[in-house]
Design a protein around this motif. Sequence first.
Motif, PDB file in Angstrom:
ATOM      1  N   THR A 120      47.242  23.107  36.824  1.00  0.00           N
ATOM      2  CA  THR A 120      48.522  23.768  37.096  1.00  0.00           C
ATOM      3  C   THR A 120      48.754  24.036  38.573  1.00  0.00           C
ATOM      4  O   THR A 120      49.894  24.265  38.980  1.00  0.00           O
ATOM      5  N   SER A 121      47.688  24.018  39.395  1.00  0.00           N
ATOM      6  CA  SER A 121      47.883  24.204  40.837  1.00  0.00           C
ATOM      7  C   SER A 121      46.719  23.606  41.598  1.00  0.00           C
ATOM      8  O   SER A 121      45.614  23.450  41.063  1.00  0.00           O
ATOM      9  N   LEU A 122      46.973  23.251  42.853  1.00  0.00           N
ATOM     10  CA  LEU A 122      45.967  22.727  43.772  1.00  0.00           C
ATOM     11  C   LEU A 122      46.079  23.454  45.102  1.00  0.00           C
ATOM     12  O   LEU A 122      47.174  23.847  45.511  1.00  0.00           O
ATOM     13  N   TYR A 179      41.552  36.462  31.376  1.00  0.00           N
ATOM     14  CA  TYR A 179      42.877  36.679  31.974  1.00  0.00           C
ATOM     15  C   TYR A 179      43.612  35.399  32.333  1.00  0.00           C
ATOM     16  O   TYR A 179      44.766  35.445  32.769  1.00  0.00           O
ATOM     17  N   GLY A 180      42.981  34.233  32.177  1.00  0.00           N
ATOM     18  CA  GLY A 180      43.640  33.004  32.554  1.00  0.00           C
ATOM     19  C   GLY A 180      43.744  32.867  34.067  1.00  0.00           C
ATOM     20  O   GLY A 180      43.331  33.759  34.823  1.00  0.00           O
ATOM     21  N   CYS A 181      44.305  31.746  34.533  1.00  0.00           N
ATOM     22  CA  CYS A 181      44.409  31.540  35.983  1.00  0.00           C
ATOM     23  C   CYS A 181      45.510  30.538  36.300  1.00  0.00           C
ATOM     24  O   CYS A 181      45.759  29.599  35.545  1.00  0.00           O
ATOM     25  N   HIS A 182      46.156  30.767  37.417  1.00  0.00           N
ATOM     26  CA  HIS A 182      47.210  29.884  37.915  1.00  0.00           C
ATOM     27  C   HIS A 182      47.415  30.211  39.395  1.00  0.00           C
ATOM     28  O   HIS A 182      47.108  31.313  39.856  1.00  0.00           O
ATOM     29  N   LEU A 183      47.930  29.249  40.152  1.00  0.00           N
ATOM     30  CA  LEU A 183      48.291  29.446  41.557  1.00  0.00           C
ATOM     31  C   LEU A 183      47.080  29.887  42.390  1.00  0.00           C
ATOM     32  O   LEU A 183      47.166  30.799  43.219  1.00  0.00           O
ATOM     33  N   ILE A 204      42.457  33.785  45.844  1.00  0.00           N
ATOM     34  CA  ILE A 204      43.276  34.651  45.011  1.00  0.00           C
ATOM     35  C   ILE A 204      43.935  33.771  43.952  1.00  0.00           C
ATOM     36  O   ILE A 204      44.145  32.585  44.178  1.00  0.00           O
ATOM     37  N   TYR A 205      44.235  34.371  42.807  1.00  0.00           N
ATOM     38  CA  TYR A 205      44.969  33.620  41.788  1.00  0.00           C
ATOM     39  C   TYR A 205      45.685  34.583  40.863  1.00  0.00           C
ATOM     40  O   TYR A 205      45.355  35.781  40.792  1.00  0.00           O
ATOM     41  N   ALA A 206      46.683  34.068  40.161  1.00  0.00           N
ATOM     42  CA  ALA A 206      47.488  34.877  39.258  1.00  0.00           C
ATOM     43  C   ALA A 206      46.901  34.826  37.848  1.00  0.00           C
ATOM     44  O   ALA A 206      46.447  33.773  37.387  1.00  0.00           O
ATOM     45  N   ASP A 255      54.649  32.644  42.152  1.00  0.00           N
ATOM     46  CA  ASP A 255      54.238  32.028  43.411  1.00  0.00           C
ATOM     47  C   ASP A 255      53.320  32.977  44.161  1.00  0.00           C
ATOM     48  O   ASP A 255      53.519  34.203  44.141  1.00  0.00           O
ATOM     49  N   LEU A 256      52.307  32.403  44.804  1.00  0.00           N
ATOM     50  CA  LEU A 256      51.426  33.128  45.720  1.00  0.00           C
ATOM     51  C   LEU A 256      51.415  32.371  47.032  1.00  0.00           C
ATOM     52  O   LEU A 256      51.167  31.156  47.044  1.00  0.00           O
TER      53      LEU A 256
END
Length: 377
Positions: free
Chosen positions: A47-49, A86-90, A101-103, A134-135
Motif C-alpha cells: 500500500t505504500s513505499l 493495528y495494521g499499517c499504511h503510509l 512512522i506509519y498510520a 497521508d503522512l
Amino acid sequence: MAQGPPPPPPPPPPPANSEKAQKTSDIIGSLRPTKLFKLSKPNTYVTSLDFDDEGQLLIAACSDDSLQLYSARDGTHQKTLLSQKYGCHLARFSHHSQTVIYASTKGEDAIRYLSTHDMSYIRYFRGHSAPVTDLVPCPRDDTFLSCSTDNTVRLWNLKSQYAQARLNLATPYIAAYDPSATVIAIASASTSSILLYDIRNFDKPPFATFDMRPYDPPLAARGSSIPEWSKLEFSNDGKSLLVTTNDGQGHLLLDAFNGELKAQLPRPYQPTWGILRSAPSATLSKTPLGQGDTSFTADGRFVVGGSGADRDVVVWDTQGRIGKEGEKQVIRPMCSLPCDKGKGAVVLWNHRFNMMATADTEVIMWLPDEHVGMKPL
C-alpha cells in the motif's frame, strides 16, 4: 491570484560519485526491472513505499499488516516487521534510517513511531478520530504532517506525542512540503482547491489558494462526486506541483508559484478498474489502499507513473512538447518502461540514485540497463 514567498534556493548538488552523477535524461528510457520480491502471503498488496534519506533502504507497508524492509543498495530483503494488532499504511522513514512512522489501519487511528532495529515503539501520536490518509515528513527537521478523513491536518514533532498545531479543513486528504520546507500544500478535493501555507504561520489563513475547478473532468466522466486525487508532490527545484489523479484525463502539472496548469499528463490508456488504488476521497472503493502511482525524478524534469491498464511504467518529460487537445495543454508520455512481472500500482523514484521501485502484490526494483534502448509508445 495570490503570490507566495520568493522561490526557494536550489537544492544542493548530489555527491559526485558515478551512480549519482549520471544524468537522469541519459538513463530514463533504459530502466528495467532487476529485482522482484514476492510477498509471503497470497492476496496481499503493498500500500505504500518509501526510501530513506540516503537512498539505501526501502520500506513497504502491506495489507497483511506487515512492513517489509529492503536494501535498495544491495537488492535484498532485510526483515519483516509485524503490526498485526493495528495494521499499517503510509510507512515513512524519519531522518534516521532505523526509525519509521506509519498510520494504523485498524483498532485506532494513531500514528506509530517504530525502531526497525529492535521492533520497539518509541512513541504514539494520537489525536485523529478517523483514518489517516497521508503522512508527510518535513525534509529539513523532525516534524511531519498528517492528513485525515476527520477533516484535520496536524503538525507533529517526533519528540512529542502531542500535535504542535491543527488545521480544520474540508477533505484535506493529501499534502506536500516544498523543497525548502517553508511551504506546505494541502489539497481539498471536495472544494477542488489547493491551499498553500507558510509553515512559520501555520495557524494563519493560506497565503495562496489554487482553484482547480477549471481542470476537473466533468462529473459524468470521473464517476465520483469529487475529484480522485491520490498524491501531491513538489518537484525538487520547487517550480512544479504534481497532482496525481485516478481520473481518465490524467495528472495535473501545475506552476508551483501561481497554480496555473502547465499541462495535463494523460495516461496512454484509460485507467482499468482494479489497476489503480483507492484515492483517499473514494470512500466506497473496494480496491486496496495506495499512495498514488507517480513520482518526480530527482532532477524534477521527468515524471514516472503507472500506465493505468497494463504492467508497464510510463515516462513524461515535463520539458517536452506541449500539445493542444481542445482547450487543454497536454504532454503525452515519451516512452514506456516494459515490465512483465507486476503492476505499477505504487511508484516511487529514489532521489539519491538513478533507480525506482514499483509495487502491487510484489516489490520490484528498477535499474538502468545499458543493453536496451528506449521503448517508444
